[in-house]
Design an enzyme around this catalytic site. Structure first.
Site, PDB file in Angstrom:
ATOM      1  N   GLU A 114      -6.211   3.555   7.683  1.00  0.00           N
ATOM      2  CA  GLU A 114      -5.724   3.053   6.397  1.00  0.00           C
ATOM      3  C   GLU A 114      -5.701   1.529   6.392  1.00  0.00           C
ATOM      4  OE1 GLU A 114      -5.115   3.290   2.661  1.00  0.00           O
ATOM      5  OE2 GLU A 114      -4.909   5.219   3.688  1.00  0.00           O
TER       6      GLU A 114
ATOM      7  N   ASP B  95     -15.728   3.542  -0.962  1.00  0.00           N
ATOM      8  CA  ASP B  95     -15.710   4.997  -0.833  1.00  0.00           C
ATOM      9  C   ASP B  95     -15.834   5.431   0.630  1.00  0.00           C
ATOM     10  OD1 ASP B  95     -15.482   5.132  -3.563  1.00  0.00           O
ATOM     11  OD2 ASP B  95     -17.530   5.838  -3.924  1.00  0.00           O
TER      12      ASP B  95
ATOM     13  N   GLU C 278       0.829  -1.218   0.000  1.00  0.00           N
ATOM     14  CA  GLU C 278       0.000   0.000   0.000  1.00  0.00           C
ATOM     15  C   GLU C 278       0.859   1.262   0.000  1.00  0.00           C
ATOM     16  OE1 GLU C 278      -3.274   0.088  -0.296  1.00  0.00           O
ATOM     17  OE2 GLU C 278      -3.498  -2.094  -0.213  1.00  0.00           O
TER      18      GLU C 278
ATOM     19  N   ALA D 251      -0.157   4.356  -0.239  1.00  0.00           N
ATOM     20  CA  ALA D 251      -0.733   5.372   0.643  1.00  0.00           C
ATOM     21  C   ALA D 251      -0.259   5.154   2.077  1.00  0.00           C
ATOM     22  CB  ALA D 251      -2.257   5.341   0.573  1.00  0.00           C
TER      23      ALA D 251
END
Length: 125
Positions: free
Chosen positions: A66, A92, A25, A27
């Protein structure tokens, strides 16, 4: 039959999850980098221990959320790669939770840093 609880196995699973987050990941890696900088900065600021803890918690919340968001996304992808409205909503909402944590951290850090500037304890050149 459900396996018995084992502290060491469960800790290993948690560290495996962290390794996976760092490995897969982008991010999370960026957030981890900025969280590390923020934590180091918090030690350099002239603030109370309670304020420092608050600032560090705001950074950890981003990393925690996260991880939750990635778990949601992976779980959904396990069941379908096709477009599904409910899957999009779930993904989302997970992303929105991360965004809200980031905004909350920016707000907390901003209030603390601005108050330090107004008190003359730090200067921005």
């Amino acid at each position: 039959m459900k396996p018995k609880y084992n502290l060491f196995s469960n800790a290993k699973y948690a560290f495996d999850g962290l390794k996976s987050m760092v490995k897969t990941e982008m991010a999370f890696r960026l957030e981890l980098f900025f969280a590390t900088l923020g934590i180091l900065l918090s030690f350099a600021l002239n603030i109370t221990l309670q304020t420092q803890i608050l600032l560090i918690i705001t950074l950890f919340l981003i990393l925690i959320m996260e991880c939750v968001n990635s778990a949601i996304e992976s779980s959904i992808d396990l069941f379908t790669q096709d477009y599904a409205k409910l899957a999009k909503i779930a993904k989302d909402c997970g992303s929105a939770a991360v965004l809200l944590c980031v905004l909350q951290a920016i707000l907390c850090w901003g209030v603390v840093l601005i108050s330090l500037m107004l008190e003359g304890k730090i200067w921005i050149i």
